[in-house]
Structures are given as structure tokens and as C-alpha cells.
Write an enzyme that holds these catalytic residues in place. Structure first.
Site, mmCIF file in Angstrom:
data_model
loop_
_atom_site.group_PDB
_atom_site.id
_atom_site.type_symbol
_atom_site.label_atom_id
_atom_site.label_comp_id
_atom_site.label_asym_id
_atom_site.label_seq_id
_atom_site.Cartn_x
_atom_site.Cartn_y
_atom_site.Cartn_z
ATOM 1 N N CYS A 66 0.837 -1.199 0.000
ATOM 2 C CA CYS A 66 0.000 0.000 0.000
ATOM 3 C C CYS A 66 0.873 1.251 0.000
ATOM 4 C CB CYS A 66 -0.903 -0.022 1.224
ATOM 5 S SG CYS A 66 -1.761 1.532 1.561
ATOM 6 N N GLU A 67 0.644 2.136 -0.954
ATOM 7 C CA GLU A 67 1.454 3.355 -1.040
ATOM 8 C C GLU A 67 1.097 4.369 0.046
ATOM 9 O OE1 GLU A 67 -1.073 6.003 -4.292
ATOM 10 O OE2 GLU A 67 0.644 4.837 -4.964
ATOM 11 N N HIS A 68 -0.035 4.191 0.713
ATOM 12 C CA HIS A 68 -0.452 5.124 1.757
ATOM 13 C C HIS A 68 0.216 4.820 3.101
ATOM 14 C CE1 HIS A 68 -4.366 5.521 -0.765
ATOM 15 N NE2 HIS A 68 -3.426 6.341 -1.192
ATOM 16 N N HIS A 69 0.388 3.526 3.412
ATOM 17 C CA HIS A 69 0.913 3.151 4.720
ATOM 18 C C HIS A 69 2.163 2.284 4.643
ATOM 19 C CE1 HIS A 69 -3.489 3.826 5.304
ATOM 20 N NE2 HIS A 69 -3.028 4.554 6.295
ATOM 21 N N GLN A 86 -4.796 -0.920 -4.582
ATOM 22 C CA GLN A 86 -5.395 -2.078 -5.248
ATOM 23 C C GLN A 86 -6.099 -1.664 -6.532
ATOM 24 O OE1 GLN A 86 -7.655 -4.730 -2.725
ATOM 25 N NE2 GLN A 86 -8.839 -5.533 -4.447
ATOM 26 N N HIS A 114 -6.011 -6.079 3.278
ATOM 27 C CA HIS A 114 -5.036 -5.010 3.481
ATOM 28 C C HIS A 114 -4.581 -4.963 4.939
ATOM 29 C CE1 HIS A 114 -5.752 -2.798 -0.439
ATOM 30 N NE2 HIS A 114 -6.687 -3.731 -0.429
ATOM 31 N N CYS A 118 -3.019 -2.670 6.338
ATOM 32 C CA CYS A 118 -3.215 -1.342 6.929
ATOM 33 C C CYS A 118 -4.588 -1.241 7.605
ATOM 34 C CB CYS A 118 -3.041 -0.236 5.882
ATOM 35 S SG CYS A 118 -4.041 -0.415 4.406
#
Length: 213
Positions: free
Chosen positions: A99-102, A140, A168, A170
Site C-alpha cells: 500500500c502506497e499510503h501506509h 489495489q 489489506h 493497513c
């Protein structure tokens, strides 16, 4: 920090050529970043058992898990003359991404279907292609689209459909702290309703087999 300072932060020496953060894997920066993160959470980067974490293990891991951003790591999609124009379906392809956010993993399965035009590809190449695309910081939704559009271009297929179902970390390890599944679908090219029905039925059969029923 002004825009010029921000831009300078993202530039580094590549033998006289100025490039951005997506120019390739920088092992030295990975070491520095991993060391800083360990210090940020109160660990001594030089203590026994931790030194190799930032100096070797994390950079090696990150280099592998970001191969999808580097064209030279893409599998060779060697094609051959199409033997059929029927729908080709590959279900249950293992999928692991970040995940690019977390910067936490999400993993699950991908199902891929394509209708060949003039060329086909070996089924193992579909697995390798999904694995390569998955090795990047992404979402995703974006990954599902990348697989569909990328395969359509690689194969010159009449149509490609992709479905991804993943959990996920996250969500599991933070936030709602609950394990759920997320499903995304993308299509490239032309897919008839009969093609979609056949694809859905193949996915349903895969789920039934996986559940042991």
C-alpha cells in the site's frame, strides 16, 4: 520549504544527470531511511541484531518489492501464434503488493481473462506478469488497472479482464483493525456479456474449489 527546495530534495547525483525519485532504486538512501526509522521508534541502529536490518535486509527487501517500477525487471512476454480465439482464463494467481499510503502489504488473488487476437502467451507468463506489476507501492485499484491495461498492450489482445480480491494489513494492523476483503475489477478492450459470464463462472468455480466444497 519553497518549491525549489522541495525539488532539490528529490534530486540526487546520477553521474551528472538530474533525475526524480522514480529514476531507480537507491540502495544508499534505503539504508539511510531505514536507519532513521529505527532511531525514530527508539531503537539503536548499531545494536546486535539490528545493524543488518537497516544496512542490508531492508534495502534488499525494498529493491525486490519495487521491481514493478523498473522495466528491466519485467518478465519477457514471449508470444506465439494463437491456436484459438476462445477466452483464456487463469484464476487464483497469488498477489502480494504494498500500500502506497501506509507502506504495509496487501495480498490476495488475481483472476485474469483475455481473448487472443493473433498471439497468445504461456499461462505461466500471466503469473509472472501479475507478480511483477504487484511489486510496487500502489493501491489495489491502480494495480488492477495496471494489470489489465498492461496485459492488453503486451498481448495485443481483443479484450482483457482482471479481478483482484485482497486483504489489506493497513486495515488489519491499524485503523479499524479488522480483516476484510476488497474486490476490484478492470477491463481493457472489448468483452462481450458471454465473456463476462464465462469469467465470472470460472471465478465462482475457483472459489468453490478453494473452499473445499
Amino acid at each position: 520549504m519553497d518549491s525549489q527546495e522541495q525539488q532539490a530534495e528529490f534530486q540526487y547525483d546520477t553521474g551528472g544527470e538530474t533525475t526524480g525519485p522514480m529514476a531507480g532504486f537507491d540502495e544508499q538512501k534505503a539504508r539511510e531511511g531505514a536507519r532513521l526509522l529505527l532511531e525514530a521508534v527508539g531503537r539503536n541502529p548499531d545494536e546486535a541484531g539490528i545493524y543488518d536490518t537497516w544496512n542490508r535486509r531492508v534495502p534488499e527487501m525494498l529493491e525486490t518489492l519495487t521491481e514493478g517500477t523498473r522495466h528491466e525487471a519485467k518478465p519477457v512476454m514471449r508470444t506465439f501464434e494463437a491456436e484459438t480465439d476462445s477466452l483464456v482464463v487463469k484464476t487464483g494467481i497469488p498477489l502480494h503488493s504494498m500500500c502506497e499510503h501506509h507502506m504495509l502489504p496487501f495480498d490476495g488473488v488475481a483472476h485474469v481473462a483475455y481473448r487472443p487476437d493473433e498471439e497468445m502467451v504461456g499461462l505461466s507468463k500471466l503469473i509472472r506478469y501479475v507478480r511483477w506489476q504487484s511489486r510496487q507501492l500502489t493501491t489495489q485499484e491502480a494495480l488492477t488497472n495496471d494489470i489489465a491495461t498492461g496485459l492488453a498492450e503486451e498481448l495485443g489482445a481483443r479484450g482483457v479482464a482482471v479481478e483482484v480480491t485482497a486483504t489489506h494489513m493497513c486495515e488489519v494492523m491499524r485503523g479499524v483493525e479488522t480483516s476484510t476483503e476488497t474486490t476490484t475489477r478492470e477491463q481493457a478492450g472489448t468483452f462481450s456479456e458471454a465473456d463476462r459470464d464465462q469469467f465470472r463462472e470460472a471465478i465462482r468455480r475457483h472459489g468453490t474449489t478453494s473452499d473445499g466444497h
